[in-house]
Design an enzyme around this catalytic site. Structure first.
Site, short mmCIF file in Angstrom:
data_model
loop_
_atom_site.label_atom_id
_atom_site.label_comp_id
_atom_site.label_asym_id
_atom_site.label_seq_id
_atom_site.Cartn_x
_atom_site.Cartn_y
_atom_site.Cartn_z
N LYS A 120 0.83 -1.20 0.00
CA LYS A 120 0.00 0.00 0.00
C LYS A 120 0.87 1.25 0.00
O LYS A 120 0.70 2.15 -0.83
CB LYS A 120 -0.93 0.01 1.22
CG LYS A 120 -1.72 1.30 1.38
CD LYS A 120 -2.45 1.33 2.72
CE LYS A 120 -2.89 2.74 3.03
NZ LYS A 120 -3.46 2.87 4.37
N ASP A 138 -6.59 0.89 0.42
CA ASP A 138 -6.78 1.27 1.82
C ASP A 138 -8.16 0.80 2.25
O ASP A 138 -8.85 0.08 1.51
CB ASP A 138 -6.59 2.79 2.00
CG ASP A 138 -7.76 3.59 1.46
OD1 ASP A 138 -8.56 3.05 0.64
OD2 ASP A 138 -7.90 4.76 1.85
#
Length: 209
Positions: A120, A138
């Site tokens: 991420k 996310d």
């Protein structure tokens, strides 16, 4: 690309525009890297409050690499999980200096070798700094993408690969930004405002209601 995906993307562009906007304040790659490490389980607004002072106190990678752990923990205390985050920030900056001459690398393999950096965080850097097509999964992207029916997966890496297959590359970064905005304003957890959502008629979860 399916007609559903094409319509979702068209409406997202219409509602939120096509500009890239990162919600974490930064002036360069290393600042965004540190801010993203701190953003885990914390709001961007809170991180921005902390980094406003942090980046004045530590003006470069060298300064953070040489920071006192206990002092840095106090500096970032309000972002939560500050013990691990402070440790990772110092180690990450040392690795940047030792392995990459103080520069933030571009490729995902090098990025994910840095302390505190998963896919991420790596994709945030790749997308926002280097404009490399990348998908950042996310909590908002995970939740909303599942509701829309673009993935059934729970694991963020599997969701990332599902979205890479279904979305055109030139929309990957834009989709992240747009879905995060939708997730913060309309499709909120745990009580989404479905009646106000401009995607409700193409949302698989809404159709099941």
């Amino acid at each position: 690309m399916t007609k559903q995906v094409e319509e979702i993307l068209r409406r997202l562009d219409e509602a939120y525009g096509t500009e890239f906007k990162c919600y974490l304040n930064h002036e360069n790659a290393w600042q965004l890297l540190i801010a993203t490490i701190m953003s885990a389980q914390c709001t961007d607004a809170r991180v921005n409050m902390v980094t406003a002072d942090l980046f004045r106190k530590y003006p470069d990678v060298e300064a953070l690499a040489g920071a006192d752990l206990a002092e840095l923990e106090q500096d970032i205390h309000s972002v939560g999980f500050y013990h691990n985050k402070a440790k990772n920030i110092i180690l990450c900056c040392r690795q940047l200096l030792e392995r990459f001459g103080g520069e933030v690398p571009k490729d995902i393999e090098s990025l994910t070798q840095l302390a505190g950096v998963g896919r991420k965080t790596a994709n945030v850097i790749r997308g926002n700094i280097y404009r490399e097509p990348s998908i950042v999964v996310d909590t908002h992207v995970k939740r909303v993408s599942r509701k829309l029916g673009l993935t059934r997966e729970e694991d963020p890496v599997k969701i990332e690969y599902d979205l890479m297959k279904k979305l055109p590359r030139d929309h990957w970064i834009r989709y992240n930004i747009q879905i995060i905005r939708l997730g913060r304003t309309i499709c909120k957890a745990p009580t989404p405002d479905c009646m106000s959502c401009f995607l409700k008629d193409v949302c698989k979860e809404y159709k099941r209601k």
